[in-house]
Design an enzyme around this catalytic site. Structure first.
Site, short mmCIF file in Angstrom:
data_model
loop_
_atom_site.label_atom_id
_atom_site.label_comp_id
_atom_site.label_asym_id
_atom_site.label_seq_id
_atom_site.Cartn_x
_atom_site.Cartn_y
_atom_site.Cartn_z
N HIS A 101 -7.01 5.84 4.67
CA HIS A 101 -6.96 4.77 5.68
C HIS A 101 -7.42 5.39 7.01
CE1 HIS A 101 -3.52 3.72 2.99
NE2 HIS A 101 -3.75 2.45 3.30
N ASP A 104 -4.74 7.32 8.67
CA ASP A 104 -4.27 8.56 8.03
C ASP A 104 -4.95 9.78 8.62
OD1 ASP A 104 -3.12 6.84 6.16
OD2 ASP A 104 -4.67 7.18 4.64
C1 XLS Z 1 0.65 0.03 -0.81
C2 XLS Z 1 -0.73 0.15 -1.26
C3 XLS Z 1 -1.62 0.95 -0.33
C4 XLS Z 1 -3.06 0.70 -0.66
C5 XLS Z 1 -4.01 1.08 0.41
O1 XLS Z 1 1.53 -0.36 -1.55
O2 XLS Z 1 -0.75 0.68 -2.55
O3 XLS Z 1 -1.31 2.31 -0.42
O4 XLS Z 1 -3.43 1.35 -1.83
O5 XLS Z 1 -3.78 0.43 1.59
#
Ligand code: XLS
Ligand code: NI
Ligand code: NI
Length: 437
Positions: A101, A104
């Site tokens: 993300h 991140d």
């Molecule tokens: C959350 C989601 C997230 C997505 C990406 O539950 O799995 O991690 O994979 O935003």
């Protein structure tokens, strides 16, 4: 590579075969082994995610960080250190992809402009590292759920300025994903849902979400991005009612917005469980609708009721999903992204490595089992014989729409039809599956 020392003492993880007792070796994941004529690495296209490995610090609702990572300051210097450690981990594990993300990889600035510059600065570091590393980007995404401005939704916020802010953030994340050659771009609608209808205009919010997705698709074409746009379904958490509940809900939403040929799904194992489906159900439904895109590989605790994002470790369970994926022709631009985190007490760097080794070996075993089932055709033969009547004569005519109710009824009477049930043979088929596990 000039080391950060974070993984000191951990060597590159190699395939050593099932008899190996080395905990830092792959026992089943042999990336060059051919399975149904294709390298294991190319079947699985495994990815290491940034958030659970380098952002999650071991907190839970009752206690703070346990991991105490050296980049916890959260500034740009910390982000650079994090990038160095991340690429060291990619190297150690030898997996072909990573995912992230925007939030991140770089700290949020005082303005969106500053945040975007921070993201691009770290993405440029990635680009330089990728010149000498074999790791590629499976997908990028924007975090539209952590900051308090998104508490009432991003695209589905009652305030159009929040929609605009989210659009500006996604534009930057798509640019960066495109620049890094990302194979996909993911949208997980963390705050796209609601807590109570008392304050929610659901019809408006769905229209907003549809508009947002159209803007994403338009922008993709405008910049010439060739990757796949993916929506990741999840039924609940953080909001009580999420608009992207499961594959069926997402398909309906795509159809309603005329986007079913533009957008596919990123199916997460644990989210399927939370939606009261099996993972292989979600895979098979997506394949049936032609929207199977990618997988977030993990497992959920069946007792929890929330998203536990644990590493996969149950090969028999995954084998049926792999079977469905192979039958659908495999993941094309997608892959298996480990959306999985180590537990709170697993605070040592080597624990991150153990998690991925276990996940990879589980996927590899499931793949080998599924390939065996495909090769022998034992399951497929049974299923195609079970439906064979639909491929010929009156079955085919009815399905093609060449018979109306009156004609169908007349034939039943004329021929005195009295169809007899046939066994579904579930136990026999379960025994066949067990031969491969
Ligand atoms: C959350 C989601 C997230 C997505 C990406 O539950 O799995 O991690 O994979 O935003
Ligand atoms: Ni996910
Ligand atoms: Ni999850």
């Amino acid at each position: 590579m000039a080391g950060t020392g974070f993984f000191d003492g951990v060597e590159s993880v190699r395939f050593e075969g099932p008899q190996s007792t080395n905990p830092l070796a792959y026992r089943y994941y042999d990336r060059d082994r051919l399975v149904l004529g294709k390298r294991m690495e190319d079947h699985l296209r495994a990815a290491i995610c940034y958030w659970h490995n380098f952002v999650y610090e071991g907190g839970d609702p009752f206690g703070g960080p346990t991991f105490l990572r050296p980049w916890s300051a959260g500034d740009l210097a910390a982000a650079r250190l994090k990038a160095d450690v991340a690429f060291e981990m990619f190297e150690i594990l030898g997996l072909p992809f990573f995912t992230f993300h925007d939030r991140d990889i770089a700290p949020e600035g005082a303005s969106l402009g500053e945040s975007n510059r921070n993201v691009r600065e770290i993405a440029d570091i990635f680009a330089r590292k990728m010149e000498t590393s074999r790791v590629r980007l499976l997908w990028g995404t924007a975090n539209l759920f952590s900051n308090r401005r998104f508490m009432g939704g991003a695209a589905t916020n009652p305030d159009p300025d929040v929609f605009a802010y989210a659009a500006a953030q996604v534009k930057n994340a798509m640019d960066v994903t495109h620049h890094l050659g990302g194979a996909n771009y993911v949208l997980w609608g963390g705050r796209e849902g609601y807590e109570t209808l008392l304050n929610t205009d659901m019809k408006r919010e769905l229209a907003q979400l549809g508009r947002f997705l159209k803007l994403v698709v338009d922008y993709k074409h405008k910049i010439g991005y060739k990757g796949t746009i993916l929506i990741e379904p999840k039924p609940q958490e953080p909001t009580k009612h999420q608009y992207d509940f499961d594959v069926a809900t997402v398909f309906g939403f795509l159809k309603a917005n005329g986007l079913e040929n533009e957008v596919k799904v990123n199916i997460e194992v644990g989210h399927s469980v939370l939606a009261h489906h099996s993972f292989e159900h979600e895979i098979s439904l997506a394949a049936a609708h032609g929207i199977l895109g990618s997988v977030d590989a993990n497992r959920n605790d069946y007792q929890s009721g929330w998203d536990t994002d644990q590493f996969p470790n149950n090969a028999p369970e995954l084998a049926l999903a792999l079977h469905a994926i192979l039958k659908a022709g495999g993941l094309v631009t997608g892959g298996f992204n480990f959306d999985a985190k180590v537990r709170r007490q697993s605070f040592e760097p080597v624990d991150l490595i153990y998690g991925h080794i276990g996940g990879m070996d589980t996927l590899a075993r499931a793949l080998i089992a599924a390939a065996g089932m495909i090769k022998d055709g034992a399951l497929d033969r049974f299923v195609s014989e079970r439906y064979a009547g639909w491929d010929r004569d009156e079955g085919a005519e009815m399905l093609a729409g060449n018979r109306d109710f009156a004609q169908i009824a007349a034939r039943v009477e004329r021929e005195g039809l009295n169809p007899q049930p046939r066994s579904g043979r579930q136990e026999y088929l379960e025994n066949v599956v067990n031969r491969y596990l």
